[in-house]
Design a protein around this motif. Sequence first.
Motif, PDB file in Angstrom:
ATOM      1  N   ARG A   9      -5.848   3.425 -12.055  1.00 39.12           N
ATOM      2  CA  ARG A   9      -6.799   3.948 -11.073  1.00 39.12           C
ATOM      3  C   ARG A   9      -7.916   2.932 -10.879  1.00 39.12           C
ATOM      4  O   ARG A   9      -8.379   2.313 -11.840  1.00 39.12           O
ATOM      5  CB  ARG A   9      -7.381   5.274 -11.547  1.00 39.12           C
ATOM      6  CG  ARG A   9      -8.488   5.837 -10.638  1.00 39.12           C
ATOM      7  CD  ARG A   9      -9.049   7.133 -11.194  1.00 39.12           C
ATOM      8  NE  ARG A   9      -8.086   8.217 -11.071  1.00 39.12           N
ATOM      9  CZ  ARG A   9      -8.035   9.269 -11.900  1.00 39.12           C
ATOM     10  NH1 ARG A   9      -8.869   9.348 -12.929  1.00 39.12           N
ATOM     11  NH2 ARG A   9      -7.142  10.220 -11.706  1.00 39.12           N
ATOM     12  N   ASP A  69       0.835  -1.195   0.000  1.00 38.63           N
ATOM     13  CA  ASP A  69       0.000   0.000   0.000  1.00 38.63           C
ATOM     14  C   ASP A  69       0.873   1.250   0.000  1.00 38.63           C
ATOM     15  O   ASP A  69       2.112   1.170  -0.046  1.00 38.63           O
ATOM     16  CB  ASP A  69      -1.005  -0.014   1.156  1.00 38.63           C
ATOM     17  CG  ASP A  69      -0.331   0.027   2.530  1.00 38.63           C
ATOM     18  OD1 ASP A  69       0.858   0.400   2.609  1.00 38.63           O
ATOM     19  OD2 ASP A  69      -1.004  -0.319   3.524  1.00 38.63           O
ATOM     20  N   SER A  70       0.229   2.407   0.073  1.00 42.09           N
ATOM     21  CA  SER A  70       0.955   3.668  -0.135  1.00 42.09           C
ATOM     22  C   SER A  70       1.971   3.949   0.965  1.00 42.09           C
ATOM     23  O   SER A  70       2.925   4.704   0.751  1.00 42.09           O
ATOM     24  CB  SER A  70      -0.042   4.828  -0.240  1.00 42.09           C
ATOM     25  OG  SER A  70      -0.848   4.908   0.917  1.00 42.09           O
ATOM     26  N   GLU A  88      -0.310   7.843  -2.954  1.00 39.92           N
ATOM     27  CA  GLU A  88      -1.277   8.848  -2.528  1.00 39.92           C
ATOM     28  C   GLU A  88      -1.735   9.679  -3.720  1.00 39.92           C
ATOM     29  O   GLU A  88      -1.020   9.815  -4.720  1.00 39.92           O
ATOM     30  CB  GLU A  88      -0.668   9.755  -1.461  1.00 39.92           C
ATOM     31  CG  GLU A  88      -0.317   9.049  -0.159  1.00 39.92           C
ATOM     32  CD  GLU A  88      -1.551   8.554   0.584  1.00 39.92           C
ATOM     33  OE1 GLU A  88      -2.669   9.050   0.280  1.00 39.92           O
ATOM     34  OE2 GLU A  88      -1.416   7.675   1.456  1.00 39.92           O
ATOM     35  N   SER A  89      -2.926  10.265  -3.590  1.00 41.06           N
ATOM     36  CA  SER A  89      -3.525  10.987  -4.722  1.00 41.06           C
ATOM     37  C   SER A  89      -2.753  12.247  -5.102  1.00 41.06           C
ATOM     38  O   SER A  89      -2.909  12.760  -6.216  1.00 41.06           O
ATOM     39  CB  SER A  89      -4.971  11.356  -4.396  1.00 41.06           C
ATOM     40  OG  SER A  89      -5.033  12.160  -3.222  1.00 41.06           O
ATOM     41  N   ALA A 112       0.481   1.065  -4.193  1.00 42.89           N
ATOM     42  CA  ALA A 112      -0.461   2.180  -4.132  1.00 42.89           C
ATOM     43  C   ALA A 112       0.320   3.476  -3.879  1.00 42.89           C
ATOM     44  O   ALA A 112       1.373   3.462  -3.230  1.00 42.89           O
ATOM     45  CB  ALA A 112      -1.481   1.957  -3.023  1.00 42.89           C
ATOM     46  N   GLN A 146     -13.882   5.048  -2.788  1.00 43.07           N
ATOM     47  CA  GLN A 146     -12.700   5.897  -2.866  1.00 43.07           C
ATOM     48  C   GLN A 146     -11.907   5.562  -4.122  1.00 43.07           C
ATOM     49  O   GLN A 146     -11.805   4.394  -4.507  1.00 43.07           O
ATOM     50  CB  GLN A 146     -11.799   5.698  -1.641  1.00 43.07           C
ATOM     51  CG  GLN A 146     -12.391   6.172  -0.339  1.00 43.07           C
ATOM     52  CD  GLN A 146     -11.432   5.980   0.826  1.00 43.07           C
ATOM     53  OE1 GLN A 146     -10.450   5.239   0.717  1.00 43.07           O
ATOM     54  NE2 GLN A 146     -11.685   6.635   1.943  1.00 43.07           N
ATOM     55  N   GLN A 201      -4.183  12.418  -9.096  1.00 44.80           N
ATOM     56  CA  GLN A 201      -5.625  12.569  -8.996  1.00 44.80           C
ATOM     57  C   GLN A 201      -6.206  13.476 -10.073  1.00 44.80           C
ATOM     58  O   GLN A 201      -7.414  13.435 -10.331  1.00 44.80           O
ATOM     59  CB  GLN A 201      -5.998  13.111  -7.615  1.00 44.80           C
ATOM     60  CG  GLN A 201      -5.465  14.501  -7.327  1.00 44.80           C
ATOM     61  CD  GLN A 201      -5.763  14.964  -5.915  1.00 44.80           C
ATOM     62  OE1 GLN A 201      -6.661  14.441  -5.262  1.00 44.80           O
ATOM     63  NE2 GLN A 201      -5.016  15.950  -5.432  1.00 44.80           N
ATOM     64  N   ARG A 219      -8.457   5.032  -5.854  1.00 42.23           N
ATOM     65  CA  ARG A 219      -7.117   4.653  -5.436  1.00 42.23           C
ATOM     66  C   ARG A 219      -6.220   4.561  -6.657  1.00 42.23           C
ATOM     67  O   ARG A 219      -6.667   4.154  -7.735  1.00 42.23           O
ATOM     68  CB  ARG A 219      -7.140   3.323  -4.675  1.00 42.23           C
ATOM     69  CG  ARG A 219      -8.038   3.368  -3.449  1.00 42.23           C
ATOM     70  CD  ARG A 219      -7.772   2.239  -2.509  1.00 42.23           C
ATOM     71  NE  ARG A 219      -8.638   2.321  -1.336  1.00 42.23           N
ATOM     72  CZ  ARG A 219      -8.441   1.643  -0.217  1.00 42.23           C
ATOM     73  NH1 ARG A 219      -7.400   0.840  -0.103  1.00 42.23           N
ATOM     74  NH2 ARG A 219      -9.274   1.762   0.806  1.00 42.23           N
ATOM     75  N   HIS A 220      -4.965   4.934  -6.461  1.00 43.90           N
ATOM     76  CA  HIS A 220      -4.007   4.964  -7.562  1.00 43.90           C
ATOM     77  C   HIS A 220      -2.856   4.007  -7.282  1.00 43.90           C
ATOM     78  O   HIS A 220      -2.377   3.916  -6.142  1.00 43.90           O
ATOM     79  CB  HIS A 220      -3.471   6.386  -7.760  1.00 43.90           C
ATOM     80  CG  HIS A 220      -4.544   7.384  -8.086  1.00 43.90           C
ATOM     81  ND1 HIS A 220      -5.253   8.048  -7.107  1.00 43.90           N
ATOM     82  CD2 HIS A 220      -5.030   7.820  -9.285  1.00 43.90           C
ATOM     83  CE1 HIS A 220      -6.127   8.851  -7.679  1.00 43.90           C
ATOM     84  NE2 HIS A 220      -6.013   8.738  -8.984  1.00 43.90           N
ATOM     85  N   TYR A 221      -2.420   3.316  -8.330  1.00 44.47           N
ATOM     86  CA  TYR A 221      -1.342   2.338  -8.219  1.00 44.47           C
ATOM     87  C   TYR A 221      -0.334   2.564  -9.343  1.00 44.47           C
ATOM     88  O   TYR A 221      -0.718   2.870 -10.484  1.00 44.47           O
ATOM     89  CB  TYR A 221      -1.884   0.907  -8.319  1.00 44.47           C
ATOM     90  CG  TYR A 221      -2.774   0.491  -7.173  1.00 44.47           C
ATOM     91  CD1 TYR A 221      -2.259  -0.183  -6.068  1.00 44.47           C
ATOM     92  CD2 TYR A 221      -4.134   0.783  -7.183  1.00 44.47           C
ATOM     93  CE1 TYR A 221      -3.075  -0.566  -5.013  1.00 44.47           C
ATOM     94  CE2 TYR A 221      -4.958   0.407  -6.132  1.00 44.47           C
ATOM     95  CZ  TYR A 221      -4.419  -0.265  -5.049  1.00 44.47           C
ATOM     96  OH  TYR A 221      -5.230  -0.639  -4.004  1.00 44.47           O
TER      97      TYR A 221
END
Length: 347
Positions: A223, A160-161, A184-185, A182, A229, A200, A231-233
């Motif tokens: 995305r 994760d982020s 953060e936006s 992941a 929500q 984002q 989420r971006h990867y």
Amino acid sequence: MRKPSRPPTARCTLPMYMGFLMSEPKSSTCTRLSEVMNISHDSVNRFLLRESYEPKDLFNEAKCLLNLVGGTLNVDDSTLDKPYSQRMELVGHFWSGKHHRVVKGLNLITLYYTDPQGRSLPVNYRVYDKAEGKTKNDYFLDMLGEVLAWGLQPNFMTGDSWYSCVDNLKTVKNHRMGFMFAVESNRRVSTEKGTWIQVQKLDIPDDGMRVWLRDFGNVKLFRTRLKDQLRHYVVFLPEAEAYDAFKQSDFQKLHDQHWQIEQYHRMIKQVCNIEKFQVRSKVPILNHIFAALCGYVHLQRMQFTEIIRNAYQWQRTLYQDVIAAFVNSFMVGKEYLNPQFQASVNA
């Protein structure tokens, strides 16, 4: 692991303690185990105080069930709730995804491996210890180096982020592994030289977008929507020519493997009783956690070999015969409580 100097005489053993954690529905304490197995409370206490299990002992249990080459390695952490603990070592305040706030408990960091055949098991772990002066990222890099030295050869790394800092990404890249992390936006990427934009604000197609991640390099950005929500990867592939063939279906498969660690977190809490202990010092706490994780490995072994179909269903059926026997015995002599049939009378 502790090397005994003479044959052990303790009545409480690791298999006994593991079996107790996997089957006790409510109170997994030393006192309860002593009652169930008719051994002394001190015997259970001595077991927890005497042993010295290490993360490699868990890896040795897991490796014989896995294909160590070509799978996906995932890193994540979970908070073990201990809201009422007093003077308990290793307890601190950590963010909880369950409570969506900082809570009091222990923080368990796990490397969780899914092999090419779809079998998944934990292969390394740490319990956050403030006295060691390390961050979660330090623990991650330590654990990654260990499992690679032990013979694990994953193709991909996911996380994760929290674990997507540049140092971590570069370390995974240097091991010639692909990754999906992941971000953060507000993480900045570049779609054309000299300009930076937050992820984002990008219009990202379903099959992903090639971007330049700041301070790292070329990746593919995806995305997805989860729990209402966005989420971006970011996905990195060791071979640059492989990006064009990496589509939404490939990302989804990797993402599904990434989320299997959440199922692991639920099972070790709900079935293996990892949160339910009343010891206070560091050594017995770590031995309890090892036993719970080892119990999870053996539950998965039972599923791999089709002895059980589902761990939750298996635990539920443990008590069926006992409950049925009690209900049947309780009913005896109480027939007068049942509705009595009376024939209607025409007046």
